[in-house]
Design an enzyme around this catalytic site. Structure first.
Site, PDB file in Angstrom:
ATOM      1  N   GLU A  72       0.263  -4.053  -7.406  1.00 56.31           N
ATOM      2  CA  GLU A  72       1.726  -4.191  -7.477  1.00 56.31           C
ATOM      3  C   GLU A  72       2.205  -5.549  -6.987  1.00 56.31           C
ATOM      4  OE1 GLU A  72       3.236  -0.721  -5.498  1.00 56.31           O
ATOM      5  OE2 GLU A  72       2.264   0.650  -6.902  1.00 56.31           O
ATOM      6  N   GLU A  86      -2.649   4.997 -13.947  1.00 61.68           N
ATOM      7  CA  GLU A  86      -2.153   6.033 -13.031  1.00 61.68           C
ATOM      8  C   GLU A  86      -1.102   6.900 -13.725  1.00 61.68           C
ATOM      9  OE1 GLU A  86      -0.781   4.353  -9.346  1.00 61.68           O
ATOM     10  OE2 GLU A  86      -2.304   2.759  -9.349  1.00 61.68           O
TER      11      GLU A  86
END
Length: 1484
Positions: free
Chosen positions: A1253, A1360
């Site tokens: 991220e 994910e």
């Protein structure tokens, strides 16, 4: 004198790098090798030449060939010393004459796999067939010999290109057409080769093929090797390709849309043959010797001019300049023996001071003079139809069949071998030559002749004297010393004798006539011409195939096709009565999509009293039209007929009139700018002259100038009557119409006006041959032609009959761009012709309109054949397709939108398909799956010099490529717009003077609930670089981002995205840039709607292509005998596509969890157990116990692991001790962390999420510097060089509102990491988390984002995947997984989901008893669907079976039908072996 700045000699001719290469005319040899008079000196634009001329005006050819060079002097060239160029008497021009072609170099450049060699071979073969000598220098071939000593290092590549350039120059000098095809990636090397030759002898051909397409082809397997790192410095991968900036020819090929090599070669041929022969290219840059009367010569710089060669037998009476040189142009266009003579002359008093050429320069381009009716030619063409029923049409038999008509004399003459008839000593207009004929009723006669006159510019008419009166067939303005084509036609009321003659009101001129033709056609033949033209220009063929889920064709399936919209603009006038009459509205909107307001926009309607302007009625009508998607023609700005003016207008003084007209133009055109598709500016300007009488002869031209400045985006029409209706109305004949049009266009400042030809078409009895001939003449203007006010006078039966004839003739004519019928309804009746009665029941004329609407669209149905095909010819337009599978209960039909992309309508940058365009339909579980408009997965991150065509032809966008200015678009916000035009002629729109981010252009569209809208546009900004977003403003005010791109100056970037319509509503498409100082440039916009069913069909189609392959197994005994009836049992043991699920530590203690997981998945990611926060909760106390145990479990069960993660950039997910470290301490701790975890699991994981991220968070950059993440990727690569390193991020494909992680920012960050020193060799991957919020599920944005990211060529994983809690969670999860699995760029999927007792609470796949939830059912369904189900299949008579298999590993057992013995094999299906045949040998 340097000639590089010289301008072209002829108006409209460009001094570009163009030169003809073919066909020296044997019949016309104006030049030979002997020096005489003035010799043409061929020189490149960059070269300087001088002429050596003797006292008799002769030029020493050999001296001038080498003027300015000292050829006796020894030279040093490069490393070669004491060398001298030796001249020979046989030179290039002599060799070219021998070969009858011009030597040149065609340099084909492009990426490996772009098709250079293939096109070169096709081109060479086509040249050979034409009798032209060529030779190919292929990049690979020359390295077999001449350049075998060179490597692929940069310096050797440059030397390779230089050598090829030098050899190519020698071939060109020998007179060959040399075709060099090499990658030649660098502009400087290509420029060096260009500089070796005169500029016009070097033709650069750019194979503009995207890297993705080339890499998919990969004919030599080089891209695969380069991607694997086995080839370094490979162009397009790790070495740049610099595309040409000014190539003469660009051959484009996009995914799924490539012309054939022959078609591409034909484009090169067309470029070459459309230009002038070499001898005709006349370039003089010199001192011209001025000969005075006493024979003395003086060097003067006097202008020279180009004039037509005066006839020897018709000397000019006025003084003419001294003749220096006459040349003949022989056009090599197909089927045309066009010859024109021109002379170079010195300017003198006879020119009247008008200079046609700049100083000392002449450029002649024969190929740029098209054979149009408006040209005056040196020699007439052959008579059409060999003269038809005319006797002695070419006057080759003297005056046979020709006689005197009226009071005149005729004689037979001959000039330069051409014979013709001349009428002279004429005392009345009709005094001329004539021929008697017999004409038949119910025949249509097309007439043509070539005429000239002895002086002036005079109108000449062809007239037929019949028993029922005189019929004028046509007219033309004729000139002296050249031939003009007179074209027309007629019909007769009764059969009988007739006499053809010619007339001119100017009785002082001679009328010369040649190549006369009169060809009769029956009505049936005429109709067949119309039908053939309609089929060729208005329709395309489409082929539809129905298939079952295995791809087997379905026969006897009914295909029903219903047209939604006819793309040809066919409309009807309306008036204000429509605003209050629902029946009128319903009748109109069910038929027409284009209109003209009858009176409501006219000056007398909007300003009946001076100064009191009222647009309320046209405003309301325009709103009504817009609501129903009806385009409007603006009629009219000014009417030139004083009878149709308000009294106050006619009474104005000239000054007041000018002020009022200027105010009228500014008022109405500003008010409706961008809302109309056309303006009738000065109405009926040929019959009337109000504005001219008030303001002077140029008044109309001035008003068009004002109109162009006020609304330069909309086509401006000259609207007139009787141009095609009445051959007897000389005021508005086609010749006079063109004269007026050119007068307007040639007025200063009007050169670039968007002009159109408006033909009112108020017919009485139609003369179809005259109508067609008039359209032929008008089409030479090369502007759009509309029939603007079609009606017919007469009784109802005649009206219907004639209306059908007129509409068919217009619709069939290729250059007609639209038709509007003049039948606005009112209770008191229509202007001349109504379509309905007052109850809106059709009259006979209305029946004709409905009949033609049905014929040109309507509906049709048919049944598929044995192969599942149904074929049909469809007019260009939009269609609904309904499919019915017979004998299937329940879900038996489905619908699809079939648009132009399928039927092949021709638009800008969107060529028509030829032959059949395929549409595939297939059934699954009795539900028809539609493959209508295939989704365009193409995308590019490259910035292109010219934008690519609009995807899907623009879809539902009006005027997507801005060919029609701003039509369909409006200004949004406070900015302004202007039109831009590139050097290549491409048009685009510029939003400027912006003060707010959303100030731009906009277009309203109707979104339908449940549909997915794929959006794309090409954008750039005027300075630097900056983000440009597409924004959809919904009817309730919500702004929805549809995509974003970083735009640059000087090149075009693709903005791709889309939206999903939650509700049906109007939406406005806007463009946004937060840099309000930047101009936003936009072109080729597309918005293509898809139903969810169509979207699913794209997925299925892509899965079939990307995840499956067909294989044929053949079973034979050891002796080679085929085993008929052999039983094949096929079982898939492993899938090659990684589809997995996350796991957590609960799996170590739960056998049920283990069994549930192992039975489904072979790929996983640990949710938290490898993270730094889990393995080192206390500084210095590392604990990998849990992670190690989970790795062990995975290895025991052959489960591959993604390493997640090394670092997490979000401080919220870091332990407190890490966040409290000083920068120095953090660097040490981080180095220890990365070395520890990567070294420990090296070889045990298939991927690493290095910095998690990193687009949303920047903990490490904030503490360690901007390169922190890049440094950790470098370190991870050092520690584990064989594992793919991922940048793992959320919201890149999930949410278009999140700008931080949009695709362009993702790629920018990834490029920043990979370009960091030491990272160039990293095996990088794109990690997209895929955490979807169900309320914001936008599959279009997801797919377009994958398209953009996929253009990088890097592997993409959804890492994910989960979906927020929602009643429709299972449905949405299935949509996301199908989208990911079907996308070609996605190489793996991991879900962040699991059983509830393992703590999963977002996307739960199993309850506490490990029973599936609805989401779990979806996963199991897809696992089963994406895996080959074990099957028992019997072989055919050849012992073979053919079957599609998912990529993966298989166990295959073959049973001998005789002995029942079993033989086992293993097989691996991959994309590379698709279409393979596997031979299995069985022991008997």
């Amino acid at each position: 004198m340097n000639a590089s700045g010289l301008k072209p000699a002829l108006p409209g001719i460009s001094s570009s790098k163009r030169l003809g290469f073919f066909c020296f005319s044997d019949g016309n040899k104006p030049f030979d090798s002997k020096p005489r008079g003035v010799c043409l000196i061929k020189a490149a634009m960059e070269e300087t030449q001088t002429l050596k001329q003797d006292v008799n005006g002769m030029v020493d050819k050999l001296a001038n060939r080498h003027a300015g060079k000292n050829h006796n002097q020894l030279s040093t060239i490069g490393n070669s010393t004491n060398i001298k160029w030796h001249e020979c008497p046989v030179e290039k021009i002599d060799r070219e004459k021998l070969l009858k072609q011009k030597g040149c170099v065609i340099w084909i450049t492009g990426l490996s796999g772009s098709g250079k060699s293939t096109v070169a071979c096709a081109l060479s073969h086509m040249l050979y067939q034409r009798g032209n000598l060529s030779y190919i220098l292929d990049g690979d071939n020359v390295r077999h010999g001449l350049n075998r000593d060179l490597s692929f290092k940069a310096e050797d590549r440059a030397e390779n290109i230089r050598r090829v350039g030098e050899v190519a120059k020698l071939f060109a000098d020998a007179g060959f057409i040399c075709i060099a095809c090499l990658i030649s990636p660098y502009r400087r090397d290509r420029a060096e080769c260009r500089s070796m030759l005169p500029n016009r002898d070097f033709v650069e051909v750019f194979m503009d093929v995207p890297l993705k397409v080339c890499e998919n082809r990969d004919p030599k397997g080089l891209y695969k090797l380069a991607r694997a790192g086995k080839i370094k410095g490979f162009t397009g991968i790790d070495d740049p390709y610099e595309p040409p900036l000014d190539a003469e020819i660009v051959l484009q090929c996009n995914t799924g849309d490539c012309s054939t090599p022959c078609d591409m070669a034909e484009k090169v041929i067309s470029y070459l043959e459309g230009l002038a022969p070499a001898e005709v290219m006349c370039f003089l840059s010199a001192w011209i010797e001025n000969f005075s009367g006493d024979g003395r010569e003086t060097a003067l710089e006097k202008p020279i001019v180009l004039v037509r060669n005066p006839k020897a037998n018709k000397p000019q009476e006025s003084p003419v300049p001294k003749l220096l040189l006459c040349i003949t142009i022989a056009s090599q266009r197909k089927k045309e023996g066009l010859h024109s003579s021109y002379c170079i002359m010195k300017a003198g008093d006879g020119i009247g001071g008008q200079l046609l050429l700049p100083l000392f320069s002449i450029f002649l381009f024969a190929g740029l003079f098209p054979p149009v009716m408006s040209l005056c030619l040196e020699n007439p063409h052959k008579p059409q139809y060999n003269g038809g029923i005319i006797v002695n049409p070419e006057l080759n038999d003297g005056l046979k069949a020709w006689s005197t008509f009226g009071d005149a004399k005729i004689e037979h003459r001959e000039s330069d071998g051409n014979k013709y008839v001349v009428a002279h000593t004429r005392n009345n207009p009709h005094g001329s030559m004539s021929q008697k004929l017999y004409l038949k009723k119910n025949h249509l006669y097309t007439f043509s002749a070539w005429v000239q006159v002895s002086e002036g510019n005079v109108q000449v008419r062809a007239v037929f004297k019949t028993d029922s009166g005189f019929k004028k067939a046509g007219s033309v303005f004729a000139e002296p010393r050249c031939w003009s084509m007179l074209k027309g036609g007629l019909t007769v009321d009764t059969s009988g004798h007739a006499e053809l003659y010619f007339e001119s009101n100017n009785t002082s001129v001679e009328i010369w006539v040649d190549s006369i033709s009169l060809q009769p056609f029956t009505e049936k033949e005429w109709r067949s011409h119309q039908d053939q033209s309609i089929e060729r220009t208005r329709e395309e063929k489409v082929r539809i195939q129905a298939m079952d889920e295995q791809g087997n064709p379905l026969s006897n399936v009914t295909i029903s096709i219903q047209q939604k919209t006819l793309r040809f603009p066919f409309g009807c006038a309306m008036n204000k009565n429509i605003l209050s009459n629902t029946a009128y509205q319903n009748w109109f909107t069910s038929r027409f999509r284009v209109t003209t307001f009858e009176d409501e926009m006219k000056w007398y309607s909007t300003e009946a009293t001076r100064g009191q302007v009222d647009y309320s009625v046209p405003d309301a009508m325009l709103a009504f039209a817009k609501q129903h998607n009806i385009a409007v023609r603006g009629h009219n700005v000014i009417w030139d007929d004083p009878k149709y003016q308000s009294g106050w207008v006619n009474s104005l003084s000239p000054n007041d009139f000018r002020t009022a007209v200027q105010a009228r133009v500014g008022s109405i055109m500003t008010r409706y700018r961008g809302k109309l598709i056309a303006w009738d500016v000065v109405n009926e300007n040929l019959h009337f002259s109000l504005v001219e009488s008030k303001l002077g002869q140029s008044a109309s031209s001035v008003i068009y100038n004002w109109a162009g400045k006020t609304d330069g985006f909309t086509t401006l029409f000259l609207n007139e009557y009787n141009t095609i209706e009445e051959s007897g109305d000389g005021a508005a004949s086609p010749a006079k119409y063109l004269h007026k049009l050119k007068e307007i266009q040639s007025f200063p400042g009007n050169e670039n006006l968007r002009m159109g030809i408006g033909l009112e078409s108020h017919f009485s009895t139609p003369n179809l041959p005259y109508m067609r001939a008039s359209l032929d003449t008008l089409a030479s203007a090369n502007v759009p032609i509309w029939l603007t006010e079609v009606d017919v006078q007469g009784n109802p039966a005649q009206q219907a009959q004639y209306l059908e004839q007129i509409l068919r003739e217009a619709y069939s004519y290729p250059k007609i761009a639209g038709i509007v019928i003049w039948s606005a309804w009112s209770p008191q009746g229509c202007y001349r012709m109504c379509l309905t009665d007052n109850n809106f029941r059709n009259l006979a004329t209305g029946d004709v309109v409905d009949k033609l609407l049905h014929e040109w669209g309507g509906s049709l149905a048919g049944v598929t054949d044995a192969n599942g095909f149904f074929e049909a010819s469809l007019s260009h337009g939009d269609y609904n397709v309904k499919i019915i599978r017979h004998g299937v209960a329940g879900k038996s039909s489905s619908t699809s939108n079939l648009t132009e992309a399928v039927i092949g309508a021709a638009y800008k940058h969107f060529p028509a398909f030829r032959g059949f365009s395929p549409l595939h339909l297939s059934f699954t579980d009795a539900v028809c799956r539609i493959h209508a408009v295939s989704y365009d997965y193409s995308a590019t991150t490259e910035c292109l010099i010219e934008p690519q065509r609009a995807q899907y032809g623009g879809g539902i966008i009006t005027n997507p490529d801005f060919t029609h200015g701003i039509q369909g678009w409006t200004v949004f916000g406070q900015g302004a717009v202007k039109e831009g035009i590139s050097n290549s002629g491409n048009r685009y729109i510029v939003a400027h003077s912006r003060s707010q981010p959303l100030d731009s252009i906009s277009q309203q569209v109707q979104l339908e609930k449940g549909k997915l809208y794929s959006f794309s546009a090409w954008v750039q900004i005027n300075g630097g670089r900056g983000n440009v977003a597409a924004v959809f403003k919904m009817s309730h005010g919500e702004l929805v981002r549809g995509g974003q791109v970083t735009a640059r100056n000087g090149c075009w970037s693709l903005l791709k995205g889309g939206v999903y319509a939650n509700i049906s509503s109007r939406a406005e498409i806007l463009f946004e840039s937060k840099n309000t100082e930047a101009e936003i440039w936009v072109d080729n916009v597309s918005l293509q709607p898809f139903t969810m069913e169509q979207w699913r069909s794209h997925q299925d189609e892509s899965i079939d292509k990307e995840r499956l392959g067909k294989v044929r197994f053949e079973a034979r005994y050891a002796n080679g005998t085929a085993i008929e009836g052999a039983g094949f049992s096929i079982k898939q043991t492993k899938s090659d596509f990684p589809f997995g699920c996350s796991m957590n530590y609960h799996i170590l203690s739960s056998t049920d969890y283990q069994n549930w997981f192992v039975s489904r998945f072979r790929y996983t990611t640990f949710t938290n157990e490898m993270k730094w926060s889990s393995t080192e909760k206390i500084q210095g106390q590392e604990n990998y116990t849990v992670a190690d145990a989970m790795v062990s479990f995975a290895q025991q069960n052959s489960i591959s692991i993604r390493g997640h993660n090394i670092f997490w950039a979000d401080p919220k997910h870091l332990t407190e001790w890490v966040k409290n470290l000083t920068p120095g301490e953090l660097r040490n701790a981080s180095e220890k962390r990365i070395e520890s975890v990567v070294s420990k699991y090296k070889g045990k994981v298939i991927a690493w999420d290095v910095m998690n991220e990193n687009l949303h968070y920047s903990f490490f950059e904030d503490n360690l510097g901007e390169n922190a993440s890049a440094e950790y990727y470098a370190r991870a690569y050092q520690l584990d060089p064989d594992t793919t390193m991922f940048l793992n991020e959320y919201n890149t494909i999930e949410d278009s509102r999140d700008e931080k992680a949009n695709p362009l920012n993702y790629m920018t960050k990834l490029d920043e990491i990979l370009s960091y020193p030491g990272n160039q060799g990293i095996s990088a991957g794109i990690g997209l988390q895929g955490h979807f919020n169900s309320s914001q599920l936008n599959l279009v944005y997801m797919r377009s984002s994958l398209d953009i990211l996929g253009s990088t060529g890097l592997p993409i994983w959804l890492t994910e995947v989960d979906v927020g809690k929602d009643p429709n969670q299972a449905e949405y999860l299935e949509q996301v997984l199908r989208e990911g699995y079907s996308h070609p760029a996605v190489k793996g999927i991991i879900m962040f989901a699991g059983p509830s007792n393992a703590g999963f609470d977002q996307t739960v796949l199993a309850d506490e008893n490990f029973n599936n939830t609805p989401a779990g059912d979806v996963v199991d369904k897809l696992i089963g669907e994406w895996k080959f189900q074990t099957k028992e299949i019997k072989a055919d008579g050849k012992g073979s079976i053919e079957i599609p298999l998912f990529h993966g590993d298989y166990n295959i057992t073959v049973k001998d039908p005789v002995s029942s013995s079993l033989t086992a094999f293993s097989y691996k299906m991959t994309k590379d072996v698709t279409g393979d045949t596997v031979h299995l040998r069985i022991n008997a």
